[in-house]
Write an enzyme that holds these catalytic residues in place. Structure first.
Site, PDB file in Angstrom:
ATOM      1  N   SER A  10      62.543  25.472   9.066  1.00 58.22           N
ATOM      2  CA  SER A  10      63.548  25.579  10.119  1.00 58.22           C
ATOM      3  C   SER A  10      62.830  25.694  11.458  1.00 58.22           C
ATOM      4  CB  SER A  10      64.403  26.824   9.893  1.00 58.22           C
ATOM      5  OG  SER A  10      63.603  27.970  10.110  1.00 58.22           O
ATOM      6  N   LYS A  11      63.622  25.795  12.493  1.00 59.56           N
ATOM      7  CA  LYS A  11      63.050  25.900  13.843  1.00 59.56           C
ATOM      8  C   LYS A  11      62.123  27.112  13.947  1.00 59.56           C
ATOM      9  CE  LYS A  11      66.482  23.536  16.566  1.00 59.56           C
ATOM     10  NZ  LYS A  11      67.782  23.768  17.101  1.00 59.56           N
ATOM     11  N   ARG A  12      62.470  28.129  13.171  1.00 58.34           N
ATOM     12  CA  ARG A  12      61.671  29.343  13.171  1.00 58.34           C
ATOM     13  C   ARG A  12      60.202  29.053  12.802  1.00 58.34           C
ATOM     14  NH1 ARG A  12      60.879  32.727   9.233  1.00 58.34           N
ATOM     15  NH2 ARG A  12      62.236  31.538   7.852  1.00 58.34           N
ATOM     16  N   HIS A  13      59.988  28.045  11.965  1.00 58.73           N
ATOM     17  CA  HIS A  13      58.630  27.680  11.575  1.00 58.73           C
ATOM     18  C   HIS A  13      57.979  26.757  12.597  1.00 58.73           C
ATOM     19  CE1 HIS A  13      60.461  28.533   7.560  1.00 58.73           C
ATOM     20  NE2 HIS A  13      59.323  29.144   7.396  1.00 58.73           N
ATOM     21  N   GLY A  14      58.690  26.531  13.686  1.00 57.79           N
ATOM     22  CA  GLY A  14      58.171  25.570  14.656  1.00 57.79           C
ATOM     23  C   GLY A  14      58.463  24.148  14.211  1.00 57.79           C
TER      24      GLY A  14
END
Ligand code: GLU
Length: 474
Positions: free
Chosen positions: A249-253
Protein backbone atom coordinates in the site's frame (compact mmCIF):
# COMPACT_ATOMS: atom_id res chain seq x y z
CA UNK A 1 14.28 -25.22 -21.44
CA UNK A 2 12.84 -24.40 -24.82
CA UNK A 3 9.13 -24.25 -25.25
CA UNK A 4 8.06 -26.34 -28.18
CA UNK A 5 5.58 -25.02 -30.69
CA UNK A 6 3.08 -27.66 -29.60
CA UNK A 7 2.35 -26.09 -26.20
CA UNK A 8 1.02 -22.95 -27.84
CA UNK A 9 -2.69 -22.39 -27.30
CA UNK A 10 -4.35 -21.07 -30.45
CA UNK A 11 -6.57 -17.98 -30.35
CA UNK A 12 -5.50 -16.60 -26.97
CA UNK A 13 -6.94 -13.18 -26.09
CA UNK A 14 -6.06 -11.50 -22.79
CA UNK A 15 -6.88 -8.10 -21.38
CA UNK A 16 -5.71 -5.67 -18.76
CA UNK A 17 -8.72 -3.85 -17.31
CA UNK A 18 -7.68 -0.99 -15.02
CA UNK A 19 -10.17 1.31 -13.32
CA UNK A 20 -8.91 4.84 -13.97
CA UNK A 21 -9.40 6.09 -10.44
CA UNK A 22 -5.72 6.71 -9.65
CA UNK A 23 -2.26 6.17 -11.04
CA UNK A 24 -1.11 2.93 -12.63
CA UNK A 25 0.12 1.16 -9.54
CA UNK A 26 2.77 -1.49 -9.36
CA UNK A 27 0.30 -4.36 -8.96
CA UNK A 28 -1.63 -3.18 -11.99
CA UNK A 29 1.55 -2.94 -14.03
CA UNK A 30 2.39 -6.53 -13.12
CA UNK A 31 -1.10 -7.70 -14.12
CA UNK A 32 -0.65 -5.93 -17.45
CA UNK A 33 2.75 -7.57 -17.87
CA UNK A 34 1.45 -11.09 -17.20
CA UNK A 35 -1.44 -10.58 -19.63
CA UNK A 36 0.91 -9.19 -22.23
CA UNK A 37 3.42 -12.03 -21.89
CA UNK A 38 0.80 -14.77 -21.87
CA UNK A 39 -0.69 -13.43 -25.10
CA UNK A 40 2.72 -12.95 -26.72
CA UNK A 41 3.89 -16.40 -25.70
CA UNK A 42 0.93 -18.01 -27.39
CA UNK A 43 0.97 -15.70 -30.39
CA UNK A 44 -2.39 -14.24 -29.31
CA UNK A 45 -3.80 -10.82 -28.64
CA UNK A 46 -3.41 -8.54 -25.63
CA UNK A 47 -6.04 -5.84 -25.10
CA UNK A 48 -6.57 -2.95 -22.71
CA UNK A 49 -9.97 -1.98 -21.36
CA UNK A 50 -10.49 1.16 -19.34
CA UNK A 51 -13.16 0.40 -16.73
CA UNK A 52 -14.47 3.90 -16.35
CA UNK A 53 -18.02 3.15 -15.26
CA UNK A 54 -17.48 4.74 -11.87
CA UNK A 55 -18.10 8.23 -13.21
CA UNK A 56 -17.34 10.01 -9.97
CA UNK A 57 -13.94 8.43 -9.43
CA UNK A 58 -12.70 8.02 -13.01
CA UNK A 59 -10.59 10.92 -14.24
CA UNK A 60 -8.92 11.81 -17.55
CA UNK A 61 -5.67 12.35 -15.64
CA UNK A 62 -5.78 8.77 -14.40
CA UNK A 63 -6.45 7.49 -17.93
CA UNK A 64 -3.46 9.44 -19.13
CA UNK A 65 -1.24 8.18 -16.30
CA UNK A 66 -2.23 4.60 -17.09
CA UNK A 67 -1.51 5.15 -20.77
CA UNK A 68 1.88 6.74 -20.06
CA UNK A 69 2.89 4.02 -17.62
CA UNK A 70 1.93 1.25 -20.04
CA UNK A 71 3.67 2.99 -22.90
CA UNK A 72 6.83 3.43 -20.89
CA UNK A 73 6.86 -0.28 -20.03
CA UNK A 74 6.02 -1.28 -23.60
CA UNK A 75 2.67 -2.72 -22.53
CA UNK A 76 0.12 -0.79 -24.57
CA UNK A 77 -2.62 -3.00 -25.96
CA UNK A 78 -2.56 -4.40 -29.47
CA UNK A 79 -5.67 -2.38 -30.34
CA UNK A 80 -6.92 0.99 -29.12
CA UNK A 81 -8.32 0.64 -25.60
CA UNK A 82 -11.97 -0.20 -25.07
CA UNK A 83 -13.81 2.25 -22.81
CA UNK A 84 -16.35 0.43 -20.72
CA UNK A 85 -18.69 3.33 -20.13
CA UNK A 86 -19.25 3.79 -23.87
CA UNK A 87 -20.64 0.29 -24.01
CA UNK A 88 -23.43 0.82 -21.48
CA UNK A 89 -26.20 0.29 -24.04
CA UNK A 90 -24.78 -3.11 -24.91
CA UNK A 91 -24.64 -4.05 -21.22
CA UNK A 92 -28.31 -3.12 -20.84
CA UNK A 93 -29.14 -5.18 -23.92
CA UNK A 94 -27.62 -8.28 -22.31
CA UNK A 95 -29.50 -7.67 -19.06
CA UNK A 96 -32.72 -7.48 -21.05
CA UNK A 97 -31.85 -10.70 -22.86
CA UNK A 98 -31.40 -12.37 -19.48
CA UNK A 99 -34.77 -11.05 -18.33
CA UNK A 100 -36.34 -12.47 -21.45
CA UNK A 101 -34.73 -15.88 -21.08
CA UNK A 102 -35.87 -16.04 -17.46
CA UNK A 103 -32.32 -15.96 -16.09
CA UNK A 104 -32.85 -12.58 -14.47
CA UNK A 105 -35.76 -10.89 -12.75
CA UNK A 106 -37.04 -7.50 -11.73
CA UNK A 107 -36.67 -7.13 -8.00
CA UNK A 108 -38.89 -4.57 -6.30
CA UNK A 109 -37.42 -4.84 -2.82
CA UNK A 110 -36.94 -1.33 -1.52
CA UNK A 111 -33.75 -0.23 0.18
CA UNK A 112 -35.71 0.08 3.45
CA UNK A 113 -36.85 -3.52 3.17
CA UNK A 114 -33.33 -4.67 2.46
CA UNK A 115 -31.96 -2.65 5.34
CA UNK A 116 -34.50 -4.15 7.75
CA UNK A 117 -33.57 -7.66 6.62
CA UNK A 118 -29.88 -6.90 6.97
CA UNK A 119 -30.39 -5.65 10.51
CA UNK A 120 -32.49 -8.67 11.41
CA UNK A 121 -29.79 -11.04 10.14
CA UNK A 122 -27.21 -9.11 12.12
CA UNK A 123 -29.30 -9.31 15.30
CA UNK A 124 -29.71 -13.05 14.79
CA UNK A 125 -26.01 -13.37 14.06
CA UNK A 126 -26.49 -15.11 10.75
CA UNK A 127 -25.07 -14.11 7.38
CA UNK A 128 -27.29 -11.81 5.39
CA UNK A 129 -28.60 -13.19 2.09
CA UNK A 130 -30.76 -11.26 -0.35
CA UNK A 131 -33.25 -14.10 -1.00
CA UNK A 132 -35.62 -11.88 -2.92
CA UNK A 133 -39.16 -13.17 -3.23
CA UNK A 134 -39.29 -11.47 -6.61
CA UNK A 135 -37.14 -14.26 -8.00
CA UNK A 136 -40.28 -16.35 -8.35
CA UNK A 137 -42.98 -13.75 -8.17
CA UNK A 138 -44.67 -12.12 -11.10
CA UNK A 139 -45.06 -8.37 -10.67
CA UNK A 140 -48.65 -7.24 -10.48
CA UNK A 141 -50.41 -4.02 -11.33
CA UNK A 142 -49.26 -2.36 -8.11
CA UNK A 143 -45.63 -2.67 -9.25
CA UNK A 144 -46.38 -0.54 -12.31
CA UNK A 145 -44.11 2.48 -12.27
CA UNK A 146 -42.34 1.29 -9.12
CA UNK A 147 -38.53 1.33 -9.12
CA UNK A 148 -36.81 -2.04 -9.52
CA UNK A 149 -33.36 -3.48 -10.01
CA UNK A 150 -32.57 -6.40 -12.30
CA UNK A 151 -30.96 -9.35 -10.54
CA UNK A 152 -29.38 -12.49 -11.94
CA UNK A 153 -30.97 -15.77 -10.89
CA UNK A 154 -27.88 -17.51 -9.59
CA UNK A 155 -28.03 -21.25 -8.88
CA UNK A 156 -29.10 -21.83 -5.28
CA UNK A 157 -27.96 -25.43 -4.82
CA UNK A 158 -24.70 -27.27 -5.36
CA UNK A 159 -21.44 -25.50 -5.82
CA UNK A 160 -19.58 -23.50 -8.40
CA UNK A 161 -16.09 -24.74 -9.13
CA UNK A 162 -13.30 -22.82 -10.78
CA UNK A 163 -10.18 -24.58 -11.99
CA UNK A 164 -7.99 -21.56 -11.60
CA UNK A 165 -4.71 -21.68 -13.52
CA UNK A 166 -2.90 -20.23 -10.51
CA UNK A 167 -5.00 -21.05 -7.44
CA UNK A 168 -5.99 -24.55 -8.51
CA UNK A 169 -9.46 -25.88 -7.80
CA UNK A 170 -11.61 -23.42 -5.85
CA UNK A 171 -15.21 -24.24 -4.95
CA UNK A 172 -17.91 -22.03 -3.47
CA UNK A 173 -21.33 -23.18 -2.33
CA UNK A 174 -23.97 -21.63 -4.53
CA UNK A 175 -26.12 -20.69 -1.54
CA UNK A 176 -23.35 -18.21 -0.71
CA UNK A 177 -23.74 -16.41 -4.00
CA UNK A 178 -26.42 -13.73 -3.93
CA UNK A 179 -28.66 -12.85 -6.82
CA UNK A 180 -26.53 -9.83 -7.55
CA UNK A 181 -27.67 -6.76 -9.41
CA UNK A 182 -27.19 -6.40 -13.16
CA UNK A 183 -29.06 -3.13 -13.64
CA UNK A 184 -29.55 -0.54 -10.93
CA UNK A 185 -32.88 1.13 -10.36
CA UNK A 186 -31.79 4.05 -12.56
CA UNK A 187 -31.21 1.53 -15.36
CA UNK A 188 -27.42 1.75 -15.32
CA UNK A 189 -25.43 -1.50 -15.62
CA UNK A 190 -23.28 -2.70 -12.74
CA UNK A 191 -19.60 -3.39 -12.91
CA UNK A 192 -20.19 -7.15 -12.61
CA UNK A 193 -22.38 -7.17 -15.71
CA UNK A 194 -20.10 -4.85 -17.69
CA UNK A 195 -16.99 -6.97 -17.10
CA UNK A 196 -18.64 -10.16 -18.29
CA UNK A 197 -20.21 -8.61 -21.38
CA UNK A 198 -17.01 -6.83 -22.35
CA UNK A 199 -14.84 -9.89 -21.84
CA UNK A 200 -17.20 -11.87 -24.03
CA UNK A 201 -17.46 -9.26 -26.76
CA UNK A 202 -13.71 -8.75 -26.80
CA UNK A 203 -13.23 -12.51 -27.19
CA UNK A 204 -11.20 -12.80 -23.98
CA UNK A 205 -10.09 -16.40 -23.45
CA UNK A 206 -7.90 -15.94 -20.36
CA UNK A 207 -8.73 -13.65 -17.46
CA UNK A 208 -5.48 -12.96 -15.61
CA UNK A 209 -5.91 -10.54 -12.70
CA UNK A 210 -5.30 -9.95 -9.01
CA UNK A 211 -6.72 -12.54 -6.62
CA UNK A 212 -8.83 -9.82 -5.01
CA UNK A 213 -11.16 -10.57 -7.94
CA UNK A 214 -11.50 -14.30 -7.24
CA UNK A 215 -14.79 -13.70 -5.41
CA UNK A 216 -16.11 -11.82 -8.42
CA UNK A 217 -15.35 -14.79 -10.66
CA UNK A 218 -17.93 -16.81 -8.73
CA UNK A 219 -20.54 -14.22 -9.70
CA UNK A 220 -19.29 -13.73 -13.22
CA UNK A 221 -19.34 -17.42 -14.08
CA UNK A 222 -23.10 -17.95 -13.49
CA UNK A 223 -23.73 -14.89 -15.63
CA UNK A 224 -21.57 -16.30 -18.43
CA UNK A 225 -23.38 -19.62 -18.15
CA UNK A 226 -26.79 -17.97 -18.20
CA UNK A 227 -25.83 -16.39 -21.51
CA UNK A 228 -24.44 -19.68 -22.79
CA UNK A 229 -21.13 -18.03 -23.57
CA UNK A 230 -17.73 -19.77 -23.62
CA UNK A 231 -16.08 -19.74 -20.21
CA UNK A 232 -12.67 -18.14 -19.97
CA UNK A 233 -9.76 -19.68 -18.13
CA UNK A 234 -9.22 -17.80 -14.88
CA UNK A 235 -5.82 -17.06 -13.40
CA UNK A 236 -5.94 -15.13 -10.14
CA UNK A 237 -2.52 -13.88 -9.23
CA UNK A 238 -1.65 -13.24 -5.56
CA UNK A 239 -1.30 -9.57 -4.72
CA UNK A 240 2.05 -8.00 -4.04
CA UNK A 241 3.00 -7.55 -0.41
CA UNK A 242 5.42 -5.15 1.22
CA UNK A 243 8.62 -6.24 2.97
CA UNK A 244 6.62 -6.61 6.20
CA UNK A 245 4.27 -9.15 4.63
CA UNK A 246 1.21 -6.88 4.58
CA UNK A 247 -0.58 -6.06 1.34
CA UNK A 248 1.40 -3.45 -0.56
CA UNK A 249 0.00 0.00 0.00
CA UNK A 250 0.99 3.64 -0.01
CA UNK A 251 2.28 3.11 3.49
CA UNK A 252 5.07 0.97 2.01
CA UNK A 253 5.94 3.75 -0.37
CA UNK A 254 4.07 1.96 -3.16
CA UNK A 255 3.97 4.49 -5.92
CA UNK A 256 2.54 5.02 -9.34
CA UNK A 257 4.64 3.74 -12.20
CA UNK A 258 5.45 7.35 -13.11
CA UNK A 259 7.16 7.78 -9.75
CA UNK A 260 9.30 4.70 -10.34
CA UNK A 261 10.40 6.36 -13.54
CA UNK A 262 10.81 9.97 -12.40
CA UNK A 263 11.49 9.88 -8.68
CA UNK A 264 13.28 6.57 -8.42
CA UNK A 265 15.07 6.92 -11.76
CA UNK A 266 14.38 3.42 -13.06
CA UNK A 267 14.81 2.12 -16.57
CA UNK A 268 11.67 0.48 -17.95
CA UNK A 269 13.47 -2.78 -18.71
CA UNK A 270 14.53 -2.99 -15.06
CA UNK A 271 10.98 -2.60 -13.78
CA UNK A 272 9.76 -5.02 -16.46
CA UNK A 273 12.27 -7.64 -15.32
CA UNK A 274 11.58 -6.98 -11.64
CA UNK A 275 7.80 -7.21 -11.98
CA UNK A 276 8.15 -10.39 -13.99
CA UNK A 277 10.19 -12.06 -11.26
CA UNK A 278 7.77 -10.80 -8.64
CA UNK A 279 5.45 -13.75 -8.47
CA UNK A 280 6.74 -15.72 -11.45
CA UNK A 281 9.86 -17.76 -11.87
CA UNK A 282 11.73 -19.77 -14.44
CA UNK A 283 14.32 -21.93 -12.73
CA UNK A 284 16.75 -19.57 -11.05
CA UNK A 285 16.89 -17.05 -13.88
CA UNK A 286 17.02 -13.50 -12.49
CA UNK A 287 18.06 -11.36 -15.44
CA UNK A 288 15.45 -12.03 -18.07
CA UNK A 289 15.15 -10.18 -21.36
CA UNK A 290 11.84 -9.35 -22.99
CA UNK A 291 12.47 -12.03 -25.60
CA UNK A 292 13.25 -14.69 -23.01
CA UNK A 293 10.23 -13.65 -20.98
CA UNK A 294 8.01 -14.09 -24.03
CA UNK A 295 9.50 -17.48 -24.73
CA UNK A 296 9.28 -18.74 -21.17
CA UNK A 297 6.17 -17.20 -19.67
CA UNK A 298 3.51 -19.60 -18.47
CA UNK A 299 0.84 -19.56 -15.78
CA UNK A 300 2.32 -22.66 -14.14
CA UNK A 301 5.29 -20.55 -13.10
CA UNK A 302 3.12 -18.06 -11.17
CA UNK A 303 3.48 -18.57 -7.42
CA UNK A 304 0.48 -19.21 -5.20
CA UNK A 305 1.68 -17.08 -2.33
CA UNK A 306 2.12 -13.32 -2.41
CA UNK A 307 5.50 -12.00 -3.48
CA UNK A 308 7.22 -9.36 -1.37
CA UNK A 309 8.28 -6.11 -2.88
CA UNK A 310 11.98 -5.53 -2.31
CA UNK A 311 13.28 -2.09 -3.23
CA UNK A 312 16.91 -3.13 -2.81
CA UNK A 313 16.54 -5.93 -5.31
CA UNK A 314 14.79 -3.60 -7.72
CA UNK A 315 17.63 -1.08 -7.51
CA UNK A 316 20.25 -3.79 -7.97
CA UNK A 317 18.49 -4.89 -11.10
CA UNK A 318 18.27 -1.30 -12.26
CA UNK A 319 22.02 -0.91 -11.73
CA UNK A 320 22.53 -3.93 -13.95
CA UNK A 321 20.38 -2.46 -16.71
CA UNK A 322 22.10 0.92 -16.45
CA UNK A 323 25.45 -0.77 -17.01
CA UNK A 324 23.98 -2.58 -20.02
CA UNK A 325 22.33 0.50 -21.45
CA UNK A 326 23.63 2.38 -24.45
CA UNK A 327 25.65 5.47 -23.40
CA UNK A 328 23.89 7.85 -25.77
CA UNK A 329 20.49 6.75 -24.45
CA UNK A 330 21.64 7.36 -20.88
CA UNK A 331 22.82 10.84 -21.86
CA UNK A 332 19.33 11.60 -23.20
CA UNK A 333 17.78 10.42 -19.92
CA UNK A 334 20.23 12.17 -17.61
CA UNK A 335 20.82 15.48 -19.43
CA UNK A 336 17.43 16.96 -18.38
CA UNK A 337 18.15 16.10 -14.77
CA UNK A 338 21.35 18.13 -15.06
CA UNK A 339 19.55 20.85 -17.01
CA UNK A 340 22.11 20.33 -19.71
CA UNK A 341 21.13 21.73 -23.05
CA UNK A 342 24.39 22.47 -24.85
CA UNK A 343 26.13 20.11 -27.23
CA UNK A 344 29.52 20.42 -25.53
CA UNK A 345 27.98 19.41 -22.21
CA UNK A 346 26.29 16.40 -23.76
CA UNK A 347 29.52 15.39 -25.45
CA UNK A 348 31.37 15.54 -22.15
CA UNK A 349 28.62 13.53 -20.46
CA UNK A 350 28.82 10.92 -23.20
CA UNK A 351 32.57 10.68 -22.75
CA UNK A 352 32.18 10.23 -19.01
CA UNK A 353 29.29 7.76 -19.25
CA UNK A 354 31.22 4.45 -19.30
CA UNK A 355 32.82 5.41 -15.98
CA UNK A 356 29.75 6.99 -14.43
CA UNK A 357 27.31 4.21 -15.22
CA UNK A 358 29.57 1.59 -13.70
CA UNK A 359 28.60 2.78 -10.25
CA UNK A 360 25.02 4.08 -10.46
CA UNK A 361 21.91 2.20 -9.36
CA UNK A 362 19.43 4.72 -10.65
CA UNK A 363 19.31 7.64 -13.05
CA UNK A 364 19.24 10.22 -10.27
CA UNK A 365 22.45 8.84 -8.84
CA UNK A 366 23.87 8.83 -12.33
CA UNK A 367 22.99 12.51 -12.76
CA UNK A 368 24.39 13.32 -9.36
CA UNK A 369 27.64 11.54 -10.11
CA UNK A 370 28.00 13.59 -13.31
CA UNK A 371 27.32 16.85 -11.55
CA UNK A 372 31.00 17.60 -10.86
CA UNK A 373 31.66 17.85 -14.59
CA UNK A 374 29.42 20.86 -14.95
CA UNK A 375 29.95 22.92 -11.82
CA UNK A 376 31.89 26.13 -11.92
CA UNK A 377 34.80 27.09 -9.68
CA UNK A 378 35.27 27.59 -6.89
CA UNK A 379 33.53 24.33 -6.01
CA UNK A 380 31.19 24.03 -3.08
CA UNK A 381 32.46 21.22 -0.88
CA UNK A 382 30.20 18.61 0.68
CA UNK A 383 30.76 18.19 4.39
CA UNK A 384 32.69 14.99 3.87
CA UNK A 385 34.77 16.49 1.09
CA UNK A 386 35.62 19.51 3.25
CA UNK A 387 36.82 17.25 6.06
CA UNK A 388 39.21 15.54 3.67
CA UNK A 389 40.92 18.82 2.86
CA UNK A 390 42.88 19.20 6.08
CA UNK A 391 46.35 20.52 6.82
CA UNK A 392 47.88 17.22 5.96
CA UNK A 393 46.15 17.09 2.61
CA UNK A 394 46.91 20.57 1.31
CA UNK A 395 50.69 20.19 0.89
CA UNK A 396 50.05 16.84 -0.80
CA UNK A 397 47.68 18.52 -3.21
CA UNK A 398 50.29 21.18 -3.91
CA UNK A 399 52.77 18.46 -4.85
CA UNK A 400 50.17 16.75 -7.02
CA UNK A 401 49.55 20.06 -8.73
CA UNK A 402 53.21 20.49 -9.54
CA UNK A 403 53.59 16.94 -10.82
CA UNK A 404 50.47 17.14 -12.96
CA UNK A 405 51.37 20.56 -14.32
CA UNK A 406 54.69 19.12 -15.41
CA UNK A 407 53.12 16.10 -17.14
CA UNK A 408 53.84 16.11 -20.82
CA UNK A 409 50.58 14.62 -21.87
CA UNK A 410 47.15 14.57 -20.28
CA UNK A 411 45.89 11.02 -20.58
CA UNK A 412 45.12 8.21 -18.16
CA UNK A 413 48.63 6.83 -18.28
CA UNK A 414 50.43 10.11 -17.59
CA UNK A 415 48.15 11.37 -14.82
CA UNK A 416 48.28 7.92 -13.20
CA UNK A 417 52.11 7.97 -13.29
CA UNK A 418 52.30 11.53 -11.97
CA UNK A 419 50.01 10.88 -9.00
CA UNK A 420 51.64 7.56 -8.09
CA UNK A 421 55.07 9.20 -8.10
CA UNK A 422 53.86 11.93 -5.76
CA UNK A 423 52.40 9.37 -3.34
CA UNK A 424 55.60 7.33 -3.39
CA UNK A 425 57.84 10.33 -2.84
CA UNK A 426 55.66 11.61 -0.01
CA UNK A 427 55.58 8.09 1.43
CA UNK A 428 51.82 7.96 1.69
CA UNK A 429 49.39 5.36 0.40
CA UNK A 430 47.71 6.29 -2.87
CA UNK A 431 44.37 6.69 -1.10
CA UNK A 432 45.79 9.35 1.20
CA UNK A 433 46.35 11.48 -1.86
CA UNK A 434 43.48 10.27 -4.01
CA UNK A 435 40.80 11.14 -1.44
CA UNK A 436 41.61 14.85 -1.01
CA UNK A 437 42.27 15.03 -4.72
CA UNK A 438 38.78 13.68 -5.35
CA UNK A 439 37.36 16.23 -2.95
CA UNK A 440 39.21 19.08 -4.68
CA UNK A 441 38.18 17.94 -8.14
CA UNK A 442 34.56 17.02 -7.50
CA UNK A 443 33.48 18.64 -4.24
CA UNK A 444 32.45 15.19 -3.08
CA UNK A 445 33.95 12.11 -1.48
CA UNK A 446 32.60 9.76 -4.14
CA UNK A 447 33.25 9.85 -7.86
CA UNK A 448 34.50 7.69 -10.70
CA UNK A 449 38.16 6.66 -10.55
CA UNK A 450 40.35 9.63 -9.80
CA UNK A 451 42.44 9.30 -12.97
CA UNK A 452 39.28 9.25 -15.05
CA UNK A 453 38.09 12.36 -13.27
CA UNK A 454 41.33 14.16 -14.09
CA UNK A 455 41.16 13.20 -17.75
CA UNK A 456 37.45 14.01 -18.08
CA UNK A 457 37.87 17.47 -16.58
CA UNK A 458 40.82 18.27 -18.85
CA UNK A 459 44.13 19.78 -17.87
CA UNK A 460 43.17 23.41 -17.28
CA UNK A 461 40.03 22.81 -15.28
CA UNK A 462 41.58 20.00 -13.21
CA UNK A 463 44.66 22.03 -12.33
CA UNK A 464 42.58 25.06 -11.44
CA UNK A 465 40.36 23.05 -9.10
CA UNK A 466 43.40 21.56 -7.36
CA UNK A 467 44.92 25.01 -7.03
CA UNK A 468 41.73 26.32 -5.45
CA UNK A 469 42.11 23.86 -2.58
CA UNK A 470 45.86 23.51 -2.20
CA UNK A 471 46.84 27.11 -2.33
CA UNK A 472 49.15 26.17 -5.22
CA UNK A 473 49.56 28.82 -7.82
CA UNK A 474 47.81 28.38 -11.11
N1 GLU B 1 -11.15 -2.93 -13.09
C1 GLU B 1 -10.70 -3.92 -12.15
C2 GLU B 1 -9.58 -3.35 -11.31
O1 GLU B 1 -8.98 -2.36 -11.68
C3 GLU B 1 -10.23 -5.19 -12.80
C4 GLU B 1 -11.34 -6.04 -13.28
C5 GLU B 1 -10.94 -7.33 -13.89
O2 GLU B 1 -9.75 -7.54 -14.19
O3 GLU B 1 -11.80 -8.15 -14.13
O4 GLU B 1 -9.28 -3.89 -10.27
Amino acid sequence: MRVSASDKIPGVVTRFAPSPTGYLHIGGARTALFNYLFARHHGGKYLVRIEDTDRKRSTPQAIEAIHDGLEWLGLLGDDKPTYQFERAARHVEVANALLESGNAYRCYLTSEELQARREKAQAEKRPFRINSEWRDRTPGAEQDGQPFVVRLKTPSEGETVIEDAVQGRVAVKNEEIDDFILLRSDGTPTYMLAVVVDDHDMGVTHVIRGDDHLNNAFRQLPLIRAMGWPEPTYAHVPLIHGADGAKLSKRHGALGVDAYRDEMGLLPEALFNYLLRLGWGHGDAEIISREEATEWFDLAGVGKSPARFDTKKLLNLNGHYIREADDARLVELVAPKLMLDDEAGRALLLKAMPELKARAQDLNQLAESAHFLFVTRPLTMSEKAASLLDDEARPLLARAYAALAAAERWDLESVDAAIRTVAEEAEVKLGKLAQPLRAALTGSNTSPGIFDVLVLLGRDEALARIADQSGAKE
